[in-house]
Design a protein around this motif. Sequence first.
Motif, PDB file in Angstrom:
ATOM      1  N   ASP A   1      -7.471   2.563  -5.811  1.00  0.00           N
ATOM      2  CA  ASP A   1      -6.989   3.791  -5.251  1.00  0.00           C
ATOM      3  C   ASP A   1      -8.103   4.668  -4.693  1.00  0.00           C
ATOM      4  O   ASP A   1      -9.316   4.652  -5.380  1.00  0.00           O
ATOM      5  CB  ASP A   1      -6.298   4.584  -6.375  1.00  0.00           C
ATOM      6  CG  ASP A   1      -5.313   3.746  -7.179  1.00  0.00           C
ATOM      7  OD1 ASP A   1      -4.311   3.217  -6.472  1.00  0.00           O
ATOM      8  OD2 ASP A   1      -4.891   4.118  -8.496  1.00  0.00           O
TER       9      ASP A   1
ATOM     10  N   ILE B   1       0.516   5.439   1.049  1.00  0.00           N
ATOM     11  CA  ILE B   1      -0.402   6.386   1.813  1.00  0.00           C
ATOM     12  C   ILE B   1       0.122   7.786   1.743  1.00  0.00           C
ATOM     13  O   ILE B   1       1.390   7.943   1.858  1.00  0.00           O
ATOM     14  CB  ILE B   1      -0.291   5.755   3.571  1.00  0.00           C
ATOM     15  CG1 ILE B   1      -0.720   4.550   3.745  1.00  0.00           C
ATOM     16  CG2 ILE B   1      -1.315   6.893   4.110  1.00  0.00           C
ATOM     17  CD1 ILE B   1      -0.449   3.894   5.054  1.00  0.00           C
TER      18      ILE B   1
ATOM     19  N   SER C   1      -4.886   9.539   1.156  1.00  0.00           N
ATOM     20  CA  SER C   1      -5.201   8.663  -0.188  1.00  0.00           C
ATOM     21  C   SER C   1      -4.695   7.400   0.109  1.00  0.00           C
ATOM     22  O   SER C   1      -3.439   7.195   0.979  1.00  0.00           O
ATOM     23  CB  SER C   1      -4.434   9.078  -1.449  1.00  0.00           C
ATOM     24  OG  SER C   1      -2.924   9.250  -1.324  1.00  0.00           O
ATOM     25  N   LEU C   2      -5.181   6.261  -0.236  1.00  0.00           N
ATOM     26  CA  LEU C   2      -4.554   4.916  -0.185  1.00  0.00           C
ATOM     27  C   LEU C   2      -4.730   4.003  -1.651  1.00  0.00           C
ATOM     28  O   LEU C   2      -5.771   4.140  -1.970  1.00  0.00           O
ATOM     29  CB  LEU C   2      -5.631   4.200   0.981  1.00  0.00           C
ATOM     30  CG  LEU C   2      -5.325   2.763   1.201  1.00  0.00           C
ATOM     31  CD1 LEU C   2      -3.965   2.518   1.647  1.00  0.00           C
ATOM     32  CD2 LEU C   2      -6.395   2.055   1.955  1.00  0.00           C
ATOM     33  N   SER C   3      -3.434   3.617  -1.819  1.00  0.00           N
ATOM     34  CA  SER C   3      -3.614   2.961  -3.099  1.00  0.00           C
ATOM     35  C   SER C   3      -2.995   1.528  -2.500  1.00  0.00           C
ATOM     36  O   SER C   3      -1.955   1.276  -1.822  1.00  0.00           O
ATOM     37  CB  SER C   3      -2.339   3.318  -3.965  1.00  0.00           C
ATOM     38  OG  SER C   3      -2.669   4.415  -4.644  1.00  0.00           O
ATOM     39  N   ILE C   4      -3.851   0.398  -2.808  1.00  0.00           N
ATOM     40  CA  ILE C   4      -3.820  -0.984  -2.036  1.00  0.00           C
ATOM     41  C   ILE C   4      -3.937  -1.953  -3.025  1.00  0.00           C
ATOM     42  O   ILE C   4      -4.998  -2.124  -3.793  1.00  0.00           O
ATOM     43  CB  ILE C   4      -4.637  -0.971  -0.865  1.00  0.00           C
ATOM     44  CG1 ILE C   4      -4.221  -2.112   0.170  1.00  0.00           C
ATOM     45  CG2 ILE C   4      -5.900  -0.864  -1.077  1.00  0.00           C
ATOM     46  CD1 ILE C   4      -5.041  -2.169   1.635  1.00  0.00           C
TER      47      ILE C   4
ATOM     48  N   LEU D   1      -2.827  -1.074   8.644  1.00  0.00           N
ATOM     49  CA  LEU D   1      -3.404   0.203   8.610  1.00  0.00           C
ATOM     50  C   LEU D   1      -4.529   0.130   9.208  1.00  0.00           C
ATOM     51  O   LEU D   1      -5.443  -0.659   9.205  1.00  0.00           O
ATOM     52  CB  LEU D   1      -3.411   0.638   7.281  1.00  0.00           C
ATOM     53  CG  LEU D   1      -4.223   2.067   6.985  1.00  0.00           C
ATOM     54  CD1 LEU D   1      -3.300   3.217   7.523  1.00  0.00           C
ATOM     55  CD2 LEU D   1      -4.438   2.296   5.513  1.00  0.00           C
TER      56      LEU D   1
ATOM     57  N   ARG E   1       3.097  -2.594   4.182  1.00  0.00           N
ATOM     58  CA  ARG E   1       2.711  -2.207   5.428  1.00  0.00           C
ATOM     59  C   ARG E   1       2.009  -3.256   6.259  1.00  0.00           C
ATOM     60  O   ARG E   1       1.018  -3.993   5.720  1.00  0.00           O
ATOM     61  CB  ARG E   1       1.742  -1.112   5.710  1.00  0.00           C
ATOM     62  CG  ARG E   1       1.962   0.273   4.909  1.00  0.00           C
ATOM     63  CD  ARG E   1       3.056   1.100   5.845  1.00  0.00           C
ATOM     64  NE  ARG E   1       3.400   2.427   5.092  1.00  0.00           N
ATOM     65  CZ  ARG E   1       4.085   3.249   5.407  1.00  0.00           C
ATOM     66  NH1 ARG E   1       4.593   3.161   6.791  1.00  0.00           N
ATOM     67  NH2 ARG E   1       4.500   4.390   4.965  1.00  0.00           N
TER      68      ARG E   1
ATOM     69  N   ALA F   1      -0.177   3.664  11.014  1.00  0.00           N
ATOM     70  CA  ALA F   1       0.359   2.352  10.166  1.00  0.00           C
ATOM     71  C   ALA F   1       1.503   1.846  10.688  1.00  0.00           C
ATOM     72  O   ALA F   1       2.347   2.357  11.287  1.00  0.00           O
ATOM     73  CB  ALA F   1       0.860   3.244   8.851  1.00  0.00           C
TER      74      ALA F   1
ATOM     75  N   MET G   1       0.859  -1.183   0.100  1.00  0.00           N
ATOM     76  CA  MET G   1       0.043  -0.059  -0.103  1.00  0.00           C
ATOM     77  C   MET G   1       0.920   1.247   0.016  1.00  0.00           C
ATOM     78  O   MET G   1       2.060   1.361   0.478  1.00  0.00           O
ATOM     79  CB  MET G   1      -0.765  -0.074   1.274  1.00  0.00           C
ATOM     80  CG  MET G   1      -0.388  -0.118   2.537  1.00  0.00           C
ATOM     81  SD  MET G   1      -1.430   0.218   4.180  1.00  0.00           S
ATOM     82  CE  MET G   1      -1.643  -1.677   4.060  1.00  0.00           C
TER      83      MET G   1
END
Length: 344
Positions: A330, A225, A312-315, A248, A245, A274, A223
């Motif tokens: 995203d 952040i 923002s979170l891309s996971i 979260l 991570r 995190a 991820m």
Amino acid sequence: MATPIYEFAQIPRVDPAAKARARARRVRDAGQAPTVGVIYNPRSHRNLGADFDCGVCPHVHIAQPRERGQLPQALTEFAAKGIDLLVINGGDGTVRDVLTCGQAIFGDDWPAIAVLPKGKTNALTIDLGVPEDWGLQDAIEALDHGTRVYRRPITVARAEEPGSRVAGFILGAGAFTKSIQAGQSAHRLGAFNSMVVGVTGIWALLQSLFAGRGNAWRKGARMAIGLGTADAPMEHSGHGDPAMRQLLFASTLEKLPAGIKPFGALKNGLKLVAVDQIPRRTTALVPLVLMGKMKDGLRERGIHQVAATQFSLSIDDQFILDGEAFPPGDYRIEQGPELAFVAP
């Protein structure tokens, strides 16, 4: 009102440029009974097989939507009636669905809200100080004689679909997702609320202490952040893979089940913690962190406690919002409108 995966295509779209429908307003005379709208989830854990008392007063209007698609209509009817109090009879998942569907109807002009703790998990009512035996009549009396607790829910939107938002209070990913799955097993064994936190917490700690780096509890999820409007990358301690991570966790609640304090001294607004792929030595110290007994040197150890207006979170893995899994992608996480919750 629950499905395994919440598909974002099904979420009511909220056009930021459009105004919510005007809520009918009325001025109550002294001693006049309030107009109350109740969303009753018959599938909630503590509602199963229970009849709801519909005879509290003639100004109580009850809706029992069987699926999410029926919620907007019920809330629209409540808004037209000019309700003074919206009662949510269900657990955290029911709260999430009502707040999500209510965005297009109430906007920033919500009535006072009361939550009856009838679900398997009731983290919001723990934060509000609502007792487990709180009923509808208690909530109605508290409207005029109780207290108000103000909270802003988390809103989650796909980066490419900012007009579609889900609202809730607890978001988590990585080992948190595994904890929710373990929590379902704990529910089947009869553990709920704070007990679930204890049971799953102990299990997660044991897995992290004794499992190898490839174990899902220690591996976490890939991820990225970004903090604030500038999307400033969250720092990394250097422990483990910097793209990963282990956990979260984010929330706007101020008091969590079992008295845990994952955010340390941070209290107000949107907070997140995190955890990098920390070594076992640091994992053994996690209980002290959760109890608020350890505060210094956490970032260097791989535990990051941050307050942010948004992030923002891309996971590349599922994440959880109030007990339900959402697909990889995203996302933009912000705060919704300030809501007034009724409490004793």
